[in-house]
Design a protein around this motif. Sequence first.
Motif, PDB file in Angstrom:
ATOM      1  N   VAL A 283      65.213  42.110  35.592  1.00  0.00           N
ATOM      2  CA  VAL A 283      63.936  42.597  36.112  1.00  0.00           C
ATOM      3  C   VAL A 283      63.643  42.010  37.487  1.00  0.00           C
ATOM      4  O   VAL A 283      63.175  42.706  38.395  1.00  0.00           O
ATOM      5  N   ARG A 284      63.924  40.732  37.683  1.00  0.00           N
ATOM      6  CA  ARG A 284      63.726  40.120  39.002  1.00  0.00           C
ATOM      7  C   ARG A 284      64.484  40.905  40.078  1.00  0.00           C
ATOM      8  O   ARG A 284      63.979  41.113  41.191  1.00  0.00           O
ATOM      9  N   ALA A 285      65.692  41.340  39.758  1.00  0.00           N
ATOM     10  CA  ALA A 285      66.502  42.062  40.735  1.00  0.00           C
ATOM     11  C   ALA A 285      65.923  43.435  41.058  1.00  0.00           C
ATOM     12  O   ALA A 285      66.148  43.968  42.157  1.00  0.00           O
ATOM     13  N   LYS A 286      65.167  44.008  40.133  1.00  0.00           N
ATOM     14  CA  LYS A 286      64.603  45.352  40.329  1.00  0.00           C
ATOM     15  C   LYS A 286      63.340  45.340  41.186  1.00  0.00           C
ATOM     16  O   LYS A 286      63.003  46.340  41.826  1.00  0.00           O
ATOM     17  N   LEU A 287      62.608  44.230  41.178  1.00  0.00           N
ATOM     18  CA  LEU A 287      61.325  44.182  41.875  1.00  0.00           C
ATOM     19  C   LEU A 287      61.519  44.005  43.372  1.00  0.00           C
ATOM     20  O   LEU A 287      62.350  43.215  43.821  1.00  0.00           O
ATOM     21  N   ASN A 288      60.740  44.734  44.173  1.00  0.00           N
ATOM     22  CA  ASN A 288      60.753  44.566  45.618  1.00  0.00           C
ATOM     23  C   ASN A 288      60.135  43.218  45.991  1.00  0.00           C
ATOM     24  O   ASN A 288      59.334  42.669  45.229  1.00  0.00           O
TER      25      ASN A 288
ATOM     26  N   LYS B 200      55.721  57.612  38.744  1.00  0.00           N
ATOM     27  CA  LYS B 200      55.169  57.627  40.093  1.00  0.00           C
ATOM     28  C   LYS B 200      55.709  56.463  40.921  1.00  0.00           C
ATOM     29  O   LYS B 200      56.057  56.623  42.097  1.00  0.00           O
ATOM     30  N   ALA B 201      55.795  55.286  40.289  1.00  0.00           N
ATOM     31  CA  ALA B 201      56.335  54.124  40.992  1.00  0.00           C
ATOM     32  C   ALA B 201      57.786  54.363  41.399  1.00  0.00           C
ATOM     33  O   ALA B 201      58.192  54.043  42.528  1.00  0.00           O
ATOM     34  N   ALA B 202      58.567  54.932  40.503  1.00  0.00           N
ATOM     35  CA  ALA B 202      59.980  55.201  40.798  1.00  0.00           C
ATOM     36  C   ALA B 202      60.117  56.176  41.966  1.00  0.00           C
ATOM     37  O   ALA B 202      60.998  56.011  42.826  1.00  0.00           O
ATOM     38  N   ALA B 203      59.245  57.177  42.012  1.00  0.00           N
ATOM     39  CA  ALA B 203      59.280  58.152  43.108  1.00  0.00           C
ATOM     40  C   ALA B 203      58.957  57.503  44.444  1.00  0.00           C
ATOM     41  O   ALA B 203      59.388  57.986  45.502  1.00  0.00           O
ATOM     42  N   GLU B 204      58.215  56.390  44.394  1.00  0.00           N
ATOM     43  CA  GLU B 204      57.845  55.663  45.614  1.00  0.00           C
ATOM     44  C   GLU B 204      58.818  54.525  45.927  1.00  0.00           C
ATOM     45  O   GLU B 204      58.579  53.729  46.839  1.00  0.00           O
ATOM     46  N   GLY B 205      59.872  54.426  45.146  1.00  0.00           N
ATOM     47  CA  GLY B 205      60.866  53.390  45.392  1.00  0.00           C
ATOM     48  C   GLY B 205      60.513  52.039  44.814  1.00  0.00           C
ATOM     49  O   GLY B 205      61.054  51.010  45.253  1.00  0.00           O
ATOM     50  N   ARG B 206      59.625  52.009  43.823  1.00  0.00           N
ATOM     51  CA  ARG B 206      59.239  50.748  43.174  1.00  0.00           C
ATOM     52  C   ARG B 206      59.664  50.776  41.713  1.00  0.00           C
ATOM     53  O   ARG B 206      59.677  51.830  41.085  1.00  0.00           O
ATOM     54  N   HIS B 207      59.961  49.606  41.198  1.00  0.00           N
ATOM     55  CA  HIS B 207      60.104  49.454  39.745  1.00  0.00           C
ATOM     56  C   HIS B 207      58.826  48.814  39.218  1.00  0.00           C
ATOM     57  O   HIS B 207      58.460  47.714  39.635  1.00  0.00           O
ATOM     58  N   LEU B 208      58.130  49.480  38.333  1.00  0.00           N
ATOM     59  CA  LEU B 208      56.935  48.919  37.702  1.00  0.00           C
ATOM     60  C   LEU B 208      57.316  48.421  36.315  1.00  0.00           C
ATOM     61  O   LEU B 208      57.682  49.212  35.444  1.00  0.00           O
ATOM     62  N   GLU B 209      57.258  47.108  36.124  1.00  0.00           N
ATOM     63  CA  GLU B 209      57.604  46.524  34.833  1.00  0.00           C
ATOM     64  C   GLU B 209      56.351  46.447  33.963  1.00  0.00           C
ATOM     65  O   GLU B 209      55.353  45.822  34.342  1.00  0.00           O
TER      66      GLU B 209
END
Length: 515
Positions: free
Chosen positions: A333-338, A457-466
């Motif tokens: 998860v750490r690797a996925k977060l901006n 929506k987060a994925a479409a914006e290039g974010r991973h929401l955990e």
Amino acid sequence: MSISIKIQPNTYIDSVSLMALSTRANQLTGVDQAIIAMATEMNKEVMKNVGLFTTEIEQAQTSDLVIAVEADNSMDSEELFKEIEQLMTEKKEKGTSRSAEQYTTIETAKKAIPEANLAVISVNGQYAAREARKALANDLHVMMFSDNVSVQEEIQLKDLAHEKGLLMMGPDCGTAIINNVGLCFANKVRKGSIGIVGASGTGSQEISVRIHEFGEGVSQLIGTGGRDLSEAVGGRMMLDAIDALEADPDTKVIVLISKPPAKIVEEKILARVRQSTKPVVIWFIGSEPRPNEEGIYFEKMSKAAALRAVTLAGIDKNSLDVHPLNLPLIDEVRAKLNPEQRYIRGLFTGGTLCDEAMFTAKERFSDVYSNIATDAEHLLHFGEPSQAHTFIDFGADEFTNGKPHPMIDPSNRIARFVEEAVDPAVGVILMDFVLGYGSHADPVGVMVPYMKEAKEKAAAEGRHLEIIGYVLGTDLDKQDINEQVEKLTAIGATYASSSQNAGLLAREFVVKGAE
């Protein structure tokens, strides 16, 4: 939208029933918002705040029932009121117990059911102390769900109960399990040898659920009310409850739960515990750590407290799956977060679950804010936006005055979740889902559409929401815990196996961004 009001003079319905009715009324087709409540000054103020106040309501008396509905203009108000009255009729029919007889006073109920030994008080706070005195006068133990009772009244009631050898649980006592019967908000757990005394409702639920999971059970769970360990009240109910469990032959281990007590009261409780012939586990959430003493074990987290209790009761710890943290998942998860996704937002229906997660975060971060923070610097007032790491207890008084508890009605939390999910600085949203008596029939299910949409929506914006979800419940609860967990994981949320693990996962997921 149009507002329709109906006043039913001299019609009393208890607060627990009104919370459930309001929730169901808000689910009716065409209804934007609905409040069903007694016309107290507090409830009138709530109706003002949400735009449902009218001259009719202003003139209503405290003993009157108010039905206030804002609905689509196309809806016929009379038809709406008929639907709501049908809900009220269904509630009465479902509430019928051993007979169709309904009793209007505690005295007549006791006379008709002489073997009864406990009364649950759930009336408006200004009447609650009066009804509790009647119950105590009739030699009934009392569980007072009502709040807005003065400290002086609480002291007087607890002193009277002490003189009569009775329990006075509350005011503002939300959880108890007496002789294996759950009262108000409680989970179904097996009968066993561990007695719990809790000044915290969801904290008591969490410990009871973990005890059940680890193979033991609960002899009695005695609630005290949240103010019991204040300096003014002096731990009166906790002390009496310790005495009761000490005398109970079925109780082998005692667990005490509270938010940090007043220091003078903490010492009083410890002086009593040192005289106990039974081992005592103490979980005072957020208190400074203390070294263990002979027969007294201090734990700083919920799962650790439950694990200590069951091992003291004779269960081999090595035989248990204690659910250690998933370290590979933390790295993933750490690797996925901006890099900018640095913050946790905790949105809770349970106050103690919120506290545990908040204190866990405070061990690592200095910028932790909450509506239940004890210091002014980090206190968020009602309506204020989140800052940095924010933890919100939606069961706090400012959210529940005149509205159902969030374990019943999730609307406040849903609205806040939608706001938090679009914040690019948010990496983790942490939520609890409480099962058991009194709680929503499908707490995860009502959140699923919002969680799914937020992640997409987060994925479409290039974010991973955990999203981390913790389901507080057992295999014996009416709601199917396995179904609840499956609904979480099906939309890509992370399931935490305990309140303790939920807080630790949330903290560790964002550590990289905070460093």
